[in-house]
Design a protein around this motif. Sequence first.
Motif, PDB file in Angstrom:
ATOM      1  N   ILE A  58       1.069  -1.387   0.058  1.00 51.11           N
ATOM      2  CA  ILE A  58      -0.293  -0.434   0.024  1.00 51.11           C
ATOM      3  C   ILE A  58       0.725   1.589   0.078  1.00 51.11           C
ATOM      4  N   GLU A  59       0.214   2.127  -0.719  1.00 50.95           N
ATOM      5  CA  GLU A  59       1.162   3.731  -0.740  1.00 50.95           C
ATOM      6  C   GLU A  59       0.898   4.278  -0.220  1.00 50.95           C
ATOM      7  N   ILE A  60       1.743   5.039   1.069  1.00 48.18           N
ATOM      8  CA  ILE A  60       0.773   5.939   1.667  1.00 48.18           C
ATOM      9  C   ILE A  60       1.496   7.361   1.364  1.00 48.18           C
ATOM     10  N   ALA A  61       1.090   8.379   0.965  1.00 42.40           N
ATOM     11  CA  ALA A  61       1.814   9.842   0.555  1.00 42.40           C
ATOM     12  C   ALA A  61       1.552  10.954   1.640  1.00 42.40           C
ATOM     13  N   LEU A  62       2.826  11.012   2.126  1.00 42.78           N
ATOM     14  CA  LEU A  62       2.701  12.395   3.314  1.00 42.78           C
ATOM     15  C   LEU A  62       3.411  13.376   3.229  1.00 42.78           C
ATOM     16  N   PRO A  63       3.296  14.131   3.526  1.00 37.36           N
ATOM     17  CA  PRO A  63       4.441  15.493   3.586  1.00 37.36           C
ATOM     18  C   PRO A  63       5.608  15.130   5.142  1.00 37.36           C
ATOM     19  N   GLN A  64       6.861  15.579   3.929  1.00 36.19           N
ATOM     20  CA  GLN A  64       8.262  15.769   4.075  1.00 36.19           C
ATOM     21  C   GLN A  64       8.187  15.592   6.035  1.00 36.19           C
ATOM     22  N   ARG A  65       7.548  16.600   6.268  1.00 39.45           N
ATOM     23  CA  ARG A  65       8.046  16.916   7.699  1.00 39.45           C
ATOM     24  C   ARG A  65       7.401  15.719   8.812  1.00 39.45           C
ATOM     25  N   ASP A  66       5.861  15.275   8.415  1.00 44.25           N
ATOM     26  CA  ASP A  66       5.948  13.513   9.090  1.00 44.25           C
ATOM     27  C   ASP A  66       6.231  12.545   8.689  1.00 44.25           C
ATOM     28  N   VAL A  67       7.115  12.267   7.625  1.00 45.48           N
ATOM     29  CA  VAL A  67       8.132  11.881   7.583  1.00 45.48           C
ATOM     30  C   VAL A  67       9.330  11.630   8.527  1.00 45.48           C
ATOM     31  N   ASP A  68       9.755  13.319   8.848  1.00 42.21           N
ATOM     32  CA  ASP A  68      10.866  13.369   9.858  1.00 42.21           C
ATOM     33  C   ASP A  68      10.078  12.887  11.199  1.00 42.21           C
ATOM     34  N   ARG A  69       8.698  13.202  11.483  1.00 45.82           N
ATOM     35  CA  ARG A  69       7.976  13.296  12.318  1.00 45.82           C
ATOM     36  C   ARG A  69       8.157  11.434  13.032  1.00 45.82           C
ATOM     37  N   LEU A  70       7.768  10.502  11.572  1.00 46.69           N
ATOM     38  CA  LEU A  70       7.961   9.317  12.266  1.00 46.69           C
ATOM     39  C   LEU A  70       8.692   9.077  12.381  1.00 46.69           C
ATOM     40  N   GLN A  71      10.462   9.075  11.077  1.00 45.49           N
ATOM     41  CA  GLN A  71      11.512   8.936  11.826  1.00 45.49           C
ATOM     42  C   GLN A  71      11.357   8.867  13.657  1.00 45.49           C
ATOM     43  N   ARG A  72      11.793   9.768  14.017  1.00 44.87           N
ATOM     44  CA  ARG A  72      11.587   9.962  15.553  1.00 44.87           C
ATOM     45  C   ARG A  72      10.891   9.311  16.600  1.00 44.87           C
ATOM     46  N   PHE A  73      10.029   8.871  15.982  1.00 45.68           N
ATOM     47  CA  PHE A  73       9.647   7.778  16.567  1.00 45.68           C
ATOM     48  C   PHE A  73       9.703   6.700  16.632  1.00 45.68           C
ATOM     49  N   ALA A  74       9.523   6.375  14.786  1.00 45.09           N
ATOM     50  CA  ALA A  74      10.420   4.912  15.459  1.00 45.09           C
ATOM     51  C   ALA A  74      11.707   4.665  15.778  1.00 45.09           C
ATOM     52  N   ARG A  75      12.663   5.741  16.138  1.00 49.94           N
ATOM     53  CA  ARG A  75      13.637   4.997  16.183  1.00 49.94           C
ATOM     54  C   ARG A  75      13.575   5.441  18.017  1.00 49.94           C
ATOM     55  N   LYS A  76      13.161   5.906  18.209  1.00 46.80           N
ATOM     56  CA  LYS A  76      12.311   6.291  20.359  1.00 46.80           C
ATOM     57  C   LYS A  76      11.671   5.113  20.400  1.00 46.80           C
ATOM     58  N   GLU A  77      10.644   5.223  19.882  1.00 47.44           N
ATOM     59  CA  GLU A  77       9.024   4.161  20.496  1.00 47.44           C
ATOM     60  C   GLU A  77       8.770   2.574  19.804  1.00 47.44           C
ATOM     61  N   LEU A  78       9.153   2.419  18.838  1.00 48.05           N
ATOM     62  CA  LEU A  78       8.413   1.881  17.781  1.00 48.05           C
ATOM     63  C   LEU A  78       9.254   0.399  18.169  1.00 48.05           C
ATOM     64  N   PRO A  79      10.658   0.402  19.127  1.00 47.04           N
ATOM     65  CA  PRO A  79      10.867  -0.844  18.745  1.00 47.04           C
ATOM     66  C   PRO A  79      10.226  -1.252  20.566  1.00 47.04           C
ATOM     67  N   LYS A  80       9.656  -0.421  21.494  1.00 51.47           N
ATOM     68  CA  LYS A  80       9.482  -0.809  22.394  1.00 51.47           C
ATOM     69  C   LYS A  80       7.672  -1.519  21.998  1.00 51.47           C
ATOM     70  N   ALA A  81       6.910  -1.190  20.526  1.00 48.34           N
ATOM     71  CA  ALA A  81       6.172  -1.586  20.740  1.00 48.34           C
ATOM     72  C   ALA A  81       5.971  -2.766  19.544  1.00 48.34           C
ATOM     73  N   ALA A  82       6.510  -2.961  18.689  1.00 52.18           N
ATOM     74  CA  ALA A  82       6.651  -3.671  17.871  1.00 52.18           C
ATOM     75  C   ALA A  82       6.786  -5.385  17.825  1.00 52.18           C
ATOM     76  N   SER A  83       6.405  -5.939  17.853  1.00 52.30           N
ATOM     77  CA  SER A  83       6.359  -7.837  18.144  1.00 52.30           C
ATOM     78  C   SER A  83       7.258  -8.304  16.612  1.00 52.30           C
ATOM     79  N   ASN A  84       7.476  -7.833  15.308  1.00 48.96           N
ATOM     80  CA  ASN A  84       7.776  -8.294  14.518  1.00 48.96           C
ATOM     81  C   ASN A  84       9.473  -7.386  14.290  1.00 48.96           C
ATOM     82  N   ALA A  85      10.542  -8.063  13.982  1.00 45.02           N
ATOM     83  CA  ALA A  85      11.655  -7.499  13.910  1.00 45.02           C
ATOM     84  C   ALA A  85      11.933  -6.903  12.667  1.00 45.02           C
TER      85      ALA A  85
END
Length: 129
Positions: free
Chosen positions: A78-105
């Motif tokens: 599935i393709e998701i189109a989002l503003p670059q600023r949101d990509v940046d926010r999601l990167q910070r989230f993915a580095r900081k919080e996603l490893p705590k919640a992800a069930s699949n490495a």
Amino acid sequence: MRSNLIRRWQERGGRTARLTLPFDDIMEFALALLSVSPDELRGLGWTFADRKRLLDHFLASGKAAQAADPKALGRLAIEIALPQRDVDRLQRFARKELPKAASNAAMLDRVMKSLEAASHRPGGDHVMR
């Protein structure tokens, strides 16, 4: 007139990035966003409105998945189109919080690679399968 166009472009978050991920990864990422506590939101520098906007990007992917065969839905790209600023926010989230919640490495790796590629490539297009 030109300054109005530039202002509106900046308000929307700048250029648009396109991420393509398997539907299962998108939904797991969205669930991880939902699981963030108010304290964790503050730690990310986000408001509830920021999280809602980010979730809206992921939830929009459900429209593309509606016509899919339920047996193949999890692997459907599935393709998701989002503003670059949101990509940046999601990167910070993915580095900081996603490893705590992800069930699949493997999901975490796919999401991180896709976000990284989208933040560096002109046009932001990147496909992860």
